[in-house]
Every structure is written in C-alpha cells, then in structure tokens.
Design a protein around this motif. Structure first.
Motif, PDB file in Angstrom:
ATOM      1  N   LEU A  96      22.531 -32.650  -0.788  1.00  0.00           N
ATOM      2  CA  LEU A  96      23.138 -31.436  -1.322  1.00  0.00           C
ATOM      3  C   LEU A  96      22.414 -31.066  -2.609  1.00  0.00           C
ATOM      4  CD1 LEU A  96      25.471 -29.348  -1.004  1.00  0.00           C
ATOM      5  CD2 LEU A  96      26.800 -30.815  -2.540  1.00  0.00           C
ATOM      6  N   SER A  97      21.353 -30.291  -2.470  1.00  0.00           N
ATOM      7  CA  SER A  97      20.546 -29.915  -3.630  1.00  0.00           C
ATOM      8  C   SER A  97      20.987 -28.595  -4.241  1.00  0.00           C
ATOM      9  CB  SER A  97      19.069 -29.832  -3.231  1.00  0.00           C
ATOM     10  OG  SER A  97      18.623 -31.079  -2.730  1.00  0.00           O
ATOM     11  N   GLU A  98      21.525 -27.698  -3.429  1.00  0.00           N
ATOM     12  CA  GLU A  98      21.970 -26.387  -3.904  1.00  0.00           C
ATOM     13  C   GLU A  98      23.301 -26.034  -3.240  1.00  0.00           C
ATOM     14  OE1 GLU A  98      20.413 -24.665  -6.191  1.00  0.00           O
ATOM     15  OE2 GLU A  98      18.590 -25.890  -6.272  1.00  0.00           O
ATOM     16  N   THR A  99      24.091 -25.189  -3.914  1.00  0.00           N
ATOM     17  CA  THR A  99      25.317 -24.672  -3.312  1.00  0.00           C
ATOM     18  C   THR A  99      25.380 -23.161  -3.504  1.00  0.00           C
ATOM     19  OG1 THR A  99      26.735 -24.838  -5.283  1.00  0.00           O
ATOM     20  CG2 THR A  99      26.492 -26.820  -3.929  1.00  0.00           C
ATOM     21  N   ASN A 100      26.085 -22.503  -2.601  1.00  0.00           N
ATOM     22  CA  ASN A 100      26.298 -21.058  -2.728  1.00  0.00           C
ATOM     23  C   ASN A 100      27.708 -20.701  -2.265  1.00  0.00           C
ATOM     24  OD1 ASN A 100      25.750 -21.696  -0.068  1.00  0.00           O
ATOM     25  ND2 ASN A 100      24.693 -19.776   0.385  1.00  0.00           N
ATOM     26  N   LEU A 101      28.698 -21.311  -2.909  1.00  0.00           N
ATOM     27  CA  LEU A 101      30.089 -21.111  -2.511  1.00  0.00           C
ATOM     28  C   LEU A 101      30.563 -19.681  -2.728  1.00  0.00           C
ATOM     29  CD1 LEU A 101      31.931 -24.364  -3.683  1.00  0.00           C
ATOM     30  CD2 LEU A 101      30.662 -23.909  -1.581  1.00  0.00           C
ATOM     31  N   LEU A 102      29.848 -18.912  -3.536  1.00  0.00           N
ATOM     32  CA  LEU A 102      30.223 -17.508  -3.719  1.00  0.00           C
ATOM     33  C   LEU A 102      30.177 -16.761  -2.384  1.00  0.00           C
ATOM     34  CD1 LEU A 102      28.318 -16.634  -7.034  1.00  0.00           C
ATOM     35  CD2 LEU A 102      30.772 -17.017  -6.751  1.00  0.00           C
ATOM     36  N   GLU A 103      29.362 -17.236  -1.474  1.00  0.00           N
ATOM     37  CA  GLU A 103      29.225 -16.591  -0.171  1.00  0.00           C
ATOM     38  C   GLU A 103      30.170 -17.176   0.874  1.00  0.00           C
ATOM     39  OE1 GLU A 103      25.192 -16.742   1.088  1.00  0.00           O
ATOM     40  OE2 GLU A 103      24.390 -15.851  -0.751  1.00  0.00           O
ATOM     41  N   LEU A 389      29.621 -40.716   4.961  1.00  0.00           N
ATOM     42  CA  LEU A 389      29.517 -40.194   6.311  1.00  0.00           C
ATOM     43  C   LEU A 389      28.100 -39.697   6.568  1.00  0.00           C
ATOM     44  CD1 LEU A 389      32.821 -38.096   6.413  1.00  0.00           C
ATOM     45  CD2 LEU A 389      32.465 -40.427   7.260  1.00  0.00           C
ATOM     46  N   PRO A 390      27.555 -39.991   7.745  1.00  0.00           N
ATOM     47  CA  PRO A 390      26.230 -39.447   8.078  1.00  0.00           C
ATOM     48  C   PRO A 390      26.230 -37.928   7.939  1.00  0.00           C
ATOM     49  CG  PRO A 390      26.903 -41.083   9.705  1.00  0.00           C
ATOM     50  CD  PRO A 390      28.100 -40.832   8.833  1.00  0.00           C
ATOM     51  N   THR A 391      25.273 -37.391   7.222  1.00  0.00           N
ATOM     52  CA  THR A 391      25.262 -35.955   6.946  1.00  0.00           C
ATOM     53  C   THR A 391      24.960 -35.131   8.184  1.00  0.00           C
ATOM     54  OG1 THR A 391      22.938 -36.167   6.265  1.00  0.00           O
ATOM     55  CG2 THR A 391      24.607 -36.252   4.545  1.00  0.00           C
ATOM     56  N   GLN A 392      24.538 -35.780   9.271  1.00  0.00           N
ATOM     57  CA  GLN A 392      24.269 -35.028  10.483  1.00  0.00           C
ATOM     58  C   GLN A 392      25.559 -34.622  11.203  1.00  0.00           C
ATOM     59  OE1 GLN A 392      23.010 -37.927   9.663  1.00  0.00           O
ATOM     60  NE2 GLN A 392      20.781 -37.885   9.741  1.00  0.00           N
ATOM     61  N   GLN A 393      26.676 -35.312  10.914  1.00  0.00           N
ATOM     62  CA  GLN A 393      27.927 -35.013  11.599  1.00  0.00           C
ATOM     63  C   GLN A 393      28.417 -33.605  11.288  1.00  0.00           C
ATOM     64  OE1 GLN A 393      30.922 -38.001  10.947  1.00  0.00           O
ATOM     65  NE2 GLN A 393      29.732 -39.616  11.950  1.00  0.00           N
ATOM     66  N   GLU A 394      28.374 -33.229  10.031  1.00  0.00           N
ATOM     67  CA  GLU A 394      28.753 -31.884   9.593  1.00  0.00           C
ATOM     68  C   GLU A 394      27.949 -31.571   8.346  1.00  0.00           C
ATOM     69  OE1 GLU A 394      32.684 -29.254   8.297  1.00  0.00           O
ATOM     70  OE2 GLU A 394      32.778 -31.446   8.279  1.00  0.00           O
ATOM     71  N   PRO A 395      27.308 -30.421   8.293  1.00  0.00           N
ATOM     72  CA  PRO A 395      26.570 -30.079   7.069  1.00  0.00           C
ATOM     73  C   PRO A 395      27.463 -30.178   5.844  1.00  0.00           C
ATOM     74  CG  PRO A 395      26.050 -28.536   8.829  1.00  0.00           C
ATOM     75  CD  PRO A 395      27.182 -29.398   9.334  1.00  0.00           C
ATOM     76  N   ILE A 396      26.937 -30.784   4.776  1.00  0.00           N
ATOM     77  CA  ILE A 396      27.753 -31.016   3.573  1.00  0.00           C
ATOM     78  C   ILE A 396      28.315 -29.706   3.034  1.00  0.00           C
ATOM     79  CG2 ILE A 396      27.784 -32.028   1.265  1.00  0.00           C
ATOM     80  CD1 ILE A 396      25.367 -33.686   2.023  1.00  0.00           C
ATOM     81  N   HIS A 397      27.492 -28.671   3.006  1.00  0.00           N
ATOM     82  CA  HIS A 397      27.938 -27.411   2.427  1.00  0.00           C
ATOM     83  C   HIS A 397      29.080 -26.801   3.237  1.00  0.00           C
ATOM     84  CE1 HIS A 397      27.735 -23.372   0.660  1.00  0.00           C
ATOM     85  NE2 HIS A 397      27.079 -23.942  -0.336  1.00  0.00           N
ATOM     86  N   ASP A 398      29.042 -26.932   4.557  1.00  0.00           N
ATOM     87  CA  ASP A 398      30.130 -26.426   5.398  1.00  0.00           C
ATOM     88  C   ASP A 398      31.422 -27.169   5.106  1.00  0.00           C
ATOM     89  OD1 ASP A 398      28.234 -24.796   6.497  1.00  0.00           O
ATOM     90  OD2 ASP A 398      28.181 -25.793   8.461  1.00  0.00           O
ATOM     91  N   ARG A 399      31.343 -28.482   4.991  1.00  0.00           N
ATOM     92  CA  ARG A 399      32.529 -29.297   4.691  1.00  0.00           C
ATOM     93  C   ARG A 399      33.130 -28.933   3.339  1.00  0.00           C
ATOM     94  NH1 ARG A 399      30.764 -34.743   3.043  1.00  0.00           N
ATOM     95  NH2 ARG A 399      31.186 -33.899   0.964  1.00  0.00           N
ATOM     96  N   ILE A 400      32.262 -28.789   2.322  1.00  0.00           N
ATOM     97  CA  ILE A 400      32.725 -28.437   0.983  1.00  0.00           C
ATOM     98  C   ILE A 400      33.390 -27.073   0.990  1.00  0.00           C
ATOM     99  CG2 ILE A 400      31.898 -27.762  -1.307  1.00  0.00           C
ATOM    100  CD1 ILE A 400      29.859 -30.027  -1.118  1.00  0.00           C
ATOM    101  N   SER A 401      32.791 -26.107   1.663  1.00  0.00           N
ATOM    102  CA  SER A 401      33.346 -24.752   1.712  1.00  0.00           C
ATOM    103  C   SER A 401      34.727 -24.755   2.355  1.00  0.00           C
ATOM    104  CB  SER A 401      32.403 -23.832   2.484  1.00  0.00           C
ATOM    105  OG  SER A 401      31.135 -23.757   1.868  1.00  0.00           O
ATOM    106  N   ARG A 402      34.856 -25.464   3.454  1.00  0.00           N
ATOM    107  CA  ARG A 402      36.143 -25.514   4.158  1.00  0.00           C
ATOM    108  C   ARG A 402      37.220 -26.172   3.302  1.00  0.00           C
ATOM    109  NH1 ARG A 402      37.444 -29.826   6.902  1.00  0.00           N
ATOM    110  NH2 ARG A 402      35.254 -30.391   7.298  1.00  0.00           N
ATOM    111  N   ASN A 403      36.915 -27.330   2.741  1.00  0.00           N
ATOM    112  CA  ASN A 403      37.919 -28.056   1.956  1.00  0.00           C
ATOM    113  C   ASN A 403      38.295 -27.321   0.672  1.00  0.00           C
ATOM    114  OD1 ASN A 403      38.050 -30.150   3.814  1.00  0.00           O
ATOM    115  ND2 ASN A 403      36.455 -31.347   2.804  1.00  0.00           N
ATOM    116  N   THR A 404      37.313 -26.702   0.020  1.00  0.00           N
ATOM    117  CA  THR A 404      37.589 -25.972  -1.215  1.00  0.00           C
ATOM    118  C   THR A 404      38.431 -24.729  -0.939  1.00  0.00           C
ATOM    119  OG1 THR A 404      35.516 -26.765  -2.175  1.00  0.00           O
ATOM    120  CG2 THR A 404      36.554 -24.861  -3.228  1.00  0.00           C
TER     121      THR A 404
END
Length: 414
Positions: A96-103, A389-404
């Motif tokens: 997870l090098s960058e995030t764009n939660l504004l989108e 968790l292996p990052t291939q299971q779900e993209p980290i950014h997708d998981r963060i966006s959903r939980n947030t």
C-alpha cells in the motif's frame, strides 16, 4: 498528523534553570484498560510484572518473571519467520504505497499526504491510513509489505495500554491500516525522548555529539560519551514539525516562539517522559530496550491535551535486543536492533540519502527482512500473533475503502 495550529496565547518564559538534563518522572502504573471500540485487540498473554493488583500495588519481586533473553537467532532462524516469510515475499509487489480514498469513500473533504500516513478530513473526524511507505532522511526509501498494518496495530496496542498516563485521540479502528480520530489543534512540535547516545541521521544525538555539541535542545551533555552509551537519565530533545526537515529546538524557543504556552509544554513534556519510561519498562519485560522515540500531542475541542499520531512503533522508535547489548557495547559493536536502522545504514553506505536526486532501490532481501522485524517486534511486545492476509485475496485499497465507508456511516448515525 494534521495541519498544525499554532497557539495564539501569549508565551511565558522558561526559567534559565530549566536548561539541564531532564530525568523522567515515575508514572503511576494503573491497571490496563482497553477501548470498547477496539474489541479485537487482546491483552499481552505473557506474565508482566508491570500489571498492578486490584489495590494498585505492584507485584512483589518474587512474583516477577525475569525478562526473556532474546538473541539474533530469534530474528534470523525462528520458526515464526519461516511461517510468514512466504507471505511477505508474495506481497512485495502489492504494498500500500498510495491511497485515494477521496474517490472511493463518500463524505471525505480533503487529503494530507504525510511521510507514512495519508490523513483525510471526514468532518468531525480524521481518517488516518497508515501506508507501507518507509521514510527516513526526509525521503521515501521503499515500500515494506504489511508495514502499515503492523504500525497501526502496534500503535493501537500502546494507545490502549497508556490511557492511565494520557488520553489519546483514537475513536475507532475499522481496518488493519486505519484509525478514525478526533480532530485536534496539533502542536507543531515533536517530543523526541532519548535514553541512549546513538543514531545516524542529522538530528540524532550521536551525530550532533560527535560534532562537539554539548548543549542540545536545552540538555547539557558531559564530555566522554561514546556511541550507544546509556544516558544517566532520559532526556527530551524536541524538534519542530517542519515540512521538509525536522529542526531541533529548545524549550525556551518553543515557548518564546509561540509554538506552545509554558503550561502546555510542561504538561506535554511530563506525559512524553512518563510514556517513555513506561515503554522502556514494558520493552524490558520482553527482552528489548526502547532506545528513543517521538510523541506528538494536540488539544481537543474540550481543551484537553491528547496523544496523537503513533506511539512506540519501529518507525518512530529505536529498539535493541537487551540480552546482547552490554557485551556488544563493551566490545564497541553495534547493538542488535529490531527497527529500521539497518536499512538506514545501507542507504548511507550506498548513496547520499540527503542529496542524491535518485536513490538506489532497496534490495528485496532487506525489504523482506525489515517486514519480518516489524512483525517480530509487534508479536514480542504484545504477546499475540498478528493476522496478516495475503494481499492477493482482496486489494488492500478496496478493503480499506469498504471498511472506512462502513465505519464513517455508523459514526454519522450516532
């Protein structure tokens, strides 16, 4: 952690007598309490002599368990390392090098990109996403698998266990990489606390000491100290939170410059020194030395001073193995460390990390080793295994966006 808001109160002057070596005051160690919003975090399962009895009395010396004697073998050849190494290597290209939660997260207003954390304005709250970026020498050096998760969960463990010393700004943690915090007026000062003469950066105590500095941030240092030597007492060496480079500052300059009032500085200083002493004791219980660290504070809407940002992580702190420290120090050898110092030293040996426009890529084996050391430190301190968790299971950014999104929706309904 957020944009700094300077105090508008008239500063009072610190007496000249305050320019001295600061010693830590003992903290009152009450029973550990945990945030109700963070049920997934467990108490340390190892015996710990810091825990107080119901009457508030410490355990007797006979009941205390000697600290474990950790060795470099525990880092290099442990069974646990073998269990996580494959997952780390498989995740080298999925950090997870960058995030764009504004989108991706409704209701967020703006983003501030820090060295490691991305901070989003969510109205009444801040959303802090801890990325996998590795920062040193005021540069981003690499991305380390699971680093953001480890830093986030390490901080949460310490936040939960230091509420008897100071309140903090954390509201909840909806994701392994995310915390939601109260908004604060942030003091633009980093409270750096040191117990040893060491370091390799421009503002480290050893770097300035070997150049002949004997009065550093208001602390008078004696001649004859050598690298990695324990100080007679813990000292506070504050720095300003400059955008490009942290600048050492004295207590007098903090108050006279309007960064903080005398009362604010005194309270934050006392909390920083007490937090550090507590951290040192907990680390010692687990075979580690907490060498130095930094704290940040802010004032909440009700006027209280809160601990913010991170606490006692391998990013903000230096940790050594206690069992081998004394022997290696007497032989003039570097302490065995469990932090990012070895990768800092690699960059210093292979480039000029302050001046070179382009830095070499960190070797994969060093990146993998650092990811393991972060996990090792978390599990050693907390007594529990981190769930990676292996990052291939779900993209980290997708998981963060959903939980947030779910967490903010719930908070807005309160």
């Amino acid at each position: 952690m957020a944009q700094c808001v300077r105090s508008t109160l008239t500063p009072s002057r610190i007496p000249q007598s305050s320019i001295r070596t600061v010693s830590a005051k003992p903290a009152a160690f009450a029973s550990v309490s945990f945030l109700r919003t963070l049920p997934e975090f467990k108490k340390c399962t190892k015996p710990c002599s810091l825990v107080m009895s119901c009457q508030g009395k410490p355990q007797s010396q006979e009941e205390q368990i000697p600290p474990p004697q950790l060795s470099l073998d525990d880092l290099v050849t442990s069974k646990r390392k073998g269990e996580v190494l494959g997952t780390i290597k498989d995740s080298l290209s999925n950090c997870l090098s960058e995030t764009n939660l504004l989108e991706t997260v409704p209701g967020l207003k703006s983003r501030i990109k820090g060295k490691v954390r991305d901070i989003y304005d969510a109205g009444d709250y801040l959303v802090l996403v801890t990325t996998d970026r590795l920062s040193a020498f005021d540069r981003n050096l690499a991305s380390i698998p699971f680093k953001g998760q480890v830093l986030n969960e390490t901080s949460l463990w310490w936040f939960n266990n230091t509420q008897h010393i100071t309140p903090n700004a954390i509201v909840s943690s909806p994701d392994k990489n995310v915390v939601i915090a109260k908004k604060c007026s942030v003091f633009p000062i980093e409270f750096v606390v040191r117990g040893y003469v060491t370091g390799s950066t421009d503002t480290s105590l050893w770097t300035v000491y070997k150049k002949g500095v004997r009065n550093y941030c208001g602390n008078v240092l004696s001649d004859g100290l050598v690298k990695n030597q324990k100080l007679p007492a813990n000292i506070l060496t504050p720095t300003t939170k400059a955008e490009d480079h942290d600048v050492p500052i004295t207590p007098n300059e903090i108050v006279e410059g309007g960064f903080m009032t005398q009362a604010e500085f005194d309270e934050a200083s006392m909390k920083a020194l007490s937090l550090f002493e507590f951290g040192q004791r907990v680390a010692k219980e687990h075979g580690l030395i907490l060498v130095d660290t930094k704290y940040e504070f802010g004032r909440s809407s009700d006027g209280s001073i809160l601990l913010i940002d991170e606490i006692h992580t391998p990013d903000s702190s230096r940790y050594w193995l206690a069992g081998s420290y004394e022997e290696r120090f007497q032989k003039g050898l570097e302490p065995e460390n469990v932090d990012k110092e070895f990768i800092r030293l690699w960059f210093k040996e292979n480039c000029n990390p302050y001046e070179d426009e382009v830095l070499p890529a960190a070797p994969a084996e060093l990146v993998t080793e650092l990811a393991w050391r972060y996990i090792f430190l978390y599990e050693t301190i907390t007594g529990s295994r981190i769930d990676i968790l292996p990052t291939q299971q779900e993209p980290i950014h997708d998981r963060i966006s959903r939980n947030t999104s779910q967490a903010l929706s719930s908070l807005r309904q309160l």
